[in-house]
Design a protein around this motif. Structure first.
Motif, PDB file in Angstrom:
ATOM      1  N   ILE A  67     109.420 -21.850 -10.257  1.00  0.00           N
ATOM      2  CA  ILE A  67     110.301 -22.931 -10.678  1.00  0.00           C
ATOM      3  C   ILE A  67     110.646 -23.801  -9.477  1.00  0.00           C
ATOM      4  O   ILE A  67     110.752 -23.313  -8.355  1.00  0.00           O
ATOM      5  CB  ILE A  67     111.586 -22.346 -11.323  1.00  0.00           C
ATOM      6  N   ILE A  68     110.730 -25.087  -9.723  1.00  0.00           N
ATOM      7  CA  ILE A  68     111.241 -26.023  -8.725  1.00  0.00           C
ATOM      8  C   ILE A  68     112.703 -26.285  -9.069  1.00  0.00           C
ATOM      9  O   ILE A  68     113.011 -26.771 -10.157  1.00  0.00           O
ATOM     10  CB  ILE A  68     110.442 -27.348  -8.742  1.00  0.00           C
ATOM     11  N   ALA A  69     113.601 -25.932  -8.162  1.00  0.00           N
ATOM     12  CA  ALA A  69     115.030 -26.034  -8.443  1.00  0.00           C
ATOM     13  C   ALA A  69     115.712 -26.934  -7.419  1.00  0.00           C
ATOM     14  O   ALA A  69     115.349 -26.930  -6.238  1.00  0.00           O
ATOM     15  CB  ALA A  69     115.672 -24.654  -8.428  1.00  0.00           C
ATOM     16  N   PHE A  70     116.684 -27.699  -7.909  1.00  0.00           N
ATOM     17  CA  PHE A  70     117.514 -28.547  -7.055  1.00  0.00           C
ATOM     18  C   PHE A  70     118.978 -28.297  -7.407  1.00  0.00           C
ATOM     19  O   PHE A  70     119.344 -28.231  -8.575  1.00  0.00           O
ATOM     20  CB  PHE A  70     117.190 -30.030  -7.263  1.00  0.00           C
ATOM     21  N   GLN A  71     119.803 -28.164  -6.377  1.00  0.00           N
ATOM     22  CA  GLN A  71     121.234 -27.957  -6.585  1.00  0.00           C
ATOM     23  C   GLN A  71     122.005 -28.726  -5.521  1.00  0.00           C
ATOM     24  O   GLN A  71     121.636 -28.710  -4.341  1.00  0.00           O
ATOM     25  CB  GLN A  71     121.585 -26.477  -6.496  1.00  0.00           C
ATOM     26  N   LYS A  72     123.056 -29.401  -5.961  1.00  0.00           N
ATOM     27  CA  LYS A  72     123.930 -30.118  -5.032  1.00  0.00           C
ATOM     28  C   LYS A  72     125.362 -29.899  -5.504  1.00  0.00           C
ATOM     29  O   LYS A  72     125.878 -30.641  -6.341  1.00  0.00           O
ATOM     30  CB  LYS A  72     123.583 -31.607  -4.978  1.00  0.00           C
TER      31      LYS A  72
END
Length: 772
Positions: free
Chosen positions: A379-384
């Motif tokens: 999975i490609i995950a982004f979190q901010k």
């Protein structure tokens, strides 16, 4: 600019309380006529691992701040005068004032002052672990981002899981760090938050029982950190340079100047390494990390009764997420970072010799991010994520006869912001109906928490009693409040040089706010048609501890504690879609019990050190009472209504030891070890899956039949040399070796794409520490 504006408002409206269990000594040294003398003062307490030496100013005055409660020995010397050796007690935030008169020494008279120290505090009603400046300076060097965690983990009752997440007596994410009186209740491990470098600390006090009512919300363990403060007037500083295995480089610098009624101090640190987090395979793929920390503090004593302190600190860390074999083969690169800016201000006023008040204000901006490259799998995950926290506390301390009262209120508001999105690159690892991608999740919400407390410390001859009660209110997804009584009692037996103690702590622990918004949102329904969402309620528990401390010939101290923790709505955590994005969950209850013992050798000849042993059993009971569950986990959560399983920190036996031998006044050698029986694990895949992901070296250290990691053992050694020493300058060189036996120590084993953590292999480090 926004944080500076808010900080300015905080400076005016809501002034930083001193450390909860610390006080202050105000000293005046005179001759027989009352004229002030410039004399050498040594203050020590072996029970608190404390030693400080300074010189009084021209009028004979000196102030020594942030002294942990306890008994201290005071030695005063000046050439031509008879030395004085005395004892005193610190039991309140109200400063202790002492005026001592030196008499002229008789001619041809030799005066010897006994070097017997205070190894036992007869008026301590509960167990407190203390780490002093000497142990901090002589510690084995740590990898960047975990020097404070390594210090705490050296104490009995504390355990690591992966990436230096501290767990006190089986508690999950319930550790509270208190930095110069300001509580930080979020996860402070290297992967979640930047740390204060241990070289910036003067002392550490640790509670796992007998917790003052002043503390609330996160009470698995409370760690008080006192940053370094020189009591001596003038310009002083420290410079530390180090490096070693895994391309590690570290530096720390600190300056402090005291003139008149003013003290200004500044510190900075920076580090870099290729082993920032615990890797998931021995090859240590993609594990670079850097950290930095900058702090500035100003203090002014306007009058003997009024003190203002203001400070700002900025911290950051940037790091890579370690890959497994398949992720490394695919070319995955995941990066994380943390940024934090803290502004604090305090005002202390002494109304009378028996009444002191403190006001504290803090504003904090915290942000953490996760980024993935297009080759990431599965999975490609982004979190901010980020939050702004505003904290205020007002407290008053009052002394009356044999009693020390303290009461106060506090308010903590955190404005949470979450931003998450993903893209699945390997659908075979997920439920068939899980969408490949969804629009970003973006949500904000305030977390409102308030508290009030009152406590009393009473000394009745050889009995010491501490009693208090706390009220807490929590409002985020739920709106709850509770009262928490606390009680501890100690009895001193002088014939046996022993203190017996018992404590009871009622705790109300709020859930972790990490990703709590996404785990409770409607966004989750889009991820999977099988969804179970239950609100995570605060944990409520009863902590019991009984134990003793015994001094043998003022050379050896033996501490033994027996404890039990009964917790309802027991807090744990889970992970979202194999992303590394964790969120809180809860189970019906947990029962954790055990015993701890520590043998501390102050000094026999040239030898000093300690040996500790911990035994802990932890079990957690179904059903699930809170959190997010997707897919097949929904059926398991709904059907598993009874039974229990081992707590994830259920390591039955843990041994720690470190002994130091002083060969000459300038050369010492230390050696020690850390051994653990191994943590439990659950693995849903086949053993062949584990081999493909982690390799045979890791799998050989796992017992799949018992569900236990193999026992760990790490042998350490250090050599220290004072290469230059004068009245003003001290320069020390130290070389450390860790895991000299080079065992492959598996800390955690959690499953595919998550939960695995391997300790460092054999490593070495060098450190040069110069202070003036």
């Amino acid at each position: 600019m926004k944080i500076l504006c808010t900080f300015s408002l905080c400076f005016v409206a809501a002034p930083l309380v001193a450390q909860v269990s610390t006080g202050e000594l105000r000293l005046k040294v005179t001759d027989s006529t009352g004229l002030g003398l410039k004399a050498t003062v040594a203050l020590s307490s072996e029970a608190n691992q404390y030693f400080s030496e300074l010189t009084t100013d021209a009028d004979g005055s000196a102030k020594i701040k942030t002294l942990a409660y306890g008994v201290y020995r005071l030695d005063i010397e000046k050439q031509g005068f008879s030395p004085i050796s005395n004892t005193l007690e610190i039991r309140s935030a109200i400063p202790v004032e002492r005026t001592l008169h030196l008499s002229i020494a008789p001619i041809n008279t030799v005066i010897r002052v006994s070097d017997t120290g205070i190894l036992l505090d007869p008026n301590r009603p509960s167990s407190i672990m203390q780490i002093g400046s000497a142990e901090i300076e002589d510690r084995v060097a740590s990898l960047p981002g975990r020097s404070v965690q390594d210090l705490v983990n050296s104490q009995p009752g504390w355990l690591y899981e992966g990436n230096a997440v501290l767990h006190p007596r089986g508690s999950e994410y319930q550790t509270q760090l208190v930095v110069d009186g300001v509580p930080l209740t979020d996860n402070r491990s290297p992967g979640f938050g930047p740390e204060i470098e241990a070289d910036d600390l003067d002392s550490v006090s640790i509670y796992t029982a007998g917790i003052p009512a002043e503390y609330g919300r996160k009470l698995g363990g409370v760690v008080e950190l006192n940053t370094r403060r020189k009591a001596q007037a003038g310009l002083h500083g420290q410079l530390v340079l180090g490096g070693g295995s895994y391309d590690t480089l570290q530096s720390f610098g600190q300056l402090q100047d005291t003139w008149g009624k003013n003290t200004l101090s500044a510190s900075a640190s920076g580090s870099g390494t290729s082993h920032y987090l615990n890797p998931v395979v021995p090859e240590n793929f993609t594990n670079n990390g850097t950290t930095a920390d900058f702090a500035l503090m100003y203090e002014r004593d306007f009058t003997p009764s009024d003190r203002l302190t203001a400070g700002v600190r900025h911290e950051l860390s940037r790091f890579e997420i370690p890959n497994e074999f398949l992720q490394e083969l695919a070319g995955q690169i995941q990066n994380g970072d943390n940024f934090e800016t803290i502004g604090t201000v305090s005002y202390q006023h002494i109304f009378s010799p028996n009444l002191l008040t403190n006001l504290v204000g803090m504003v904090r901006d915290n942000a953490n991010d996760l980024y993935s490259n297009p080759l990431s799998t599965p999975i490609i995950a982004f979190q901010k994520n980020s939050f702004r926290e505003r904290y205020f506390k007002g407290a008053a301390s009052f002394h009356h006869g044999i009693q020390e009262f303290k009461a106060g209120i506090e308010s903590d508001t955190a404005f949470l912001h979450e931003n998450f999105n993903y893209f699945i690159t390997d659908p075979s690892q997920f439920h068939d109906s899980t969408p490949i991608a969804l629009p970003p999740f973006i949500q904000s919400r305030p977390d409102l928490e308030q508290g009030a407390f009152v406590e009393d410390l009473i000394r009745l001859g050889r009995w010491t009693v501490s009693a208090g009660i706390r009220w807490d209110h929590y409002q985020l997804l739920l709106n709850q409040n509770a009262f928490s009584p606390r009680f501890s009692v100690g009895r001193y037996l002088p014939s046996f040089s022993t203190v017996l103690h018992f404590s009871f702590d009622r705790v109300f622990q709020t859930p972790s706010n990490e990703n709590i918004l996404i785990s409770s949102s409607g966004y989750i329904q889009s991820l999977n048609p099988q969804v179970l969402k239950l609100p995570v309620k605060p944990s409520i528990g009863n902590y019991y501890e009984g134990g003793s401390s015994t001094s043998l010939a003022e050379k050896l101290r033996v501490d033994a504690n027996f404890y039990r923790r009964d917790v309802r709505k027991y807090a744990d955590d889970d992970q979202l879609l194999n992303t590394g994005v964790s969120y809180p969950i809860a189970f019906d209850k947990a029962v954790i019990y055990g015993a701890e013992g520590k043998l501390s050798l102050v000094r026999v000849g040239k030898l000093s050190g300690y040996l500790s042993y911990s035994y802990m059993v932890g079990n957690v009971w179904f059903p699930v009472t809170g959190g997010l569950f997707l897919g097949d986990d929904v059926g398991a959560a709904l059907s598993q209504l009874s039974g229990h399983f081992p707590d994830s920190q259920d390591q039955r036996n843990t041994v720690r030891t470190r002994f130091q031998y002083q060969f000459t006044p300038r050369i010492w050698l230390a050696t020690g070890l850390l051994s653990g029986a191994g943590l439990p694990f659950e693995f849903e895949g086949e053993q062949s899956d584990a081999l493909a992901q982690y390799g045979p070296a890791v799998v050989s250290r796992l017992n799949f039949e018992r569900g236990r990691v193999a026992p760990s053992l790490s042998i350490q050694a250090s050599l220290g040399v004072d290469i230059y020493k004068s009245e003003r300058i001290n320069s020390r060189f130290q070389v450390d070796g860790d895991n000299l036996n080079n065992r492959l120590n598996i800390i955690d084993f959690g499953g595919l794409f998550s939960g695995n953590a391997i300790g460092p292999a054999r490593s070495f480090s060098l450190r040069l520490n110069t202070s003036f």
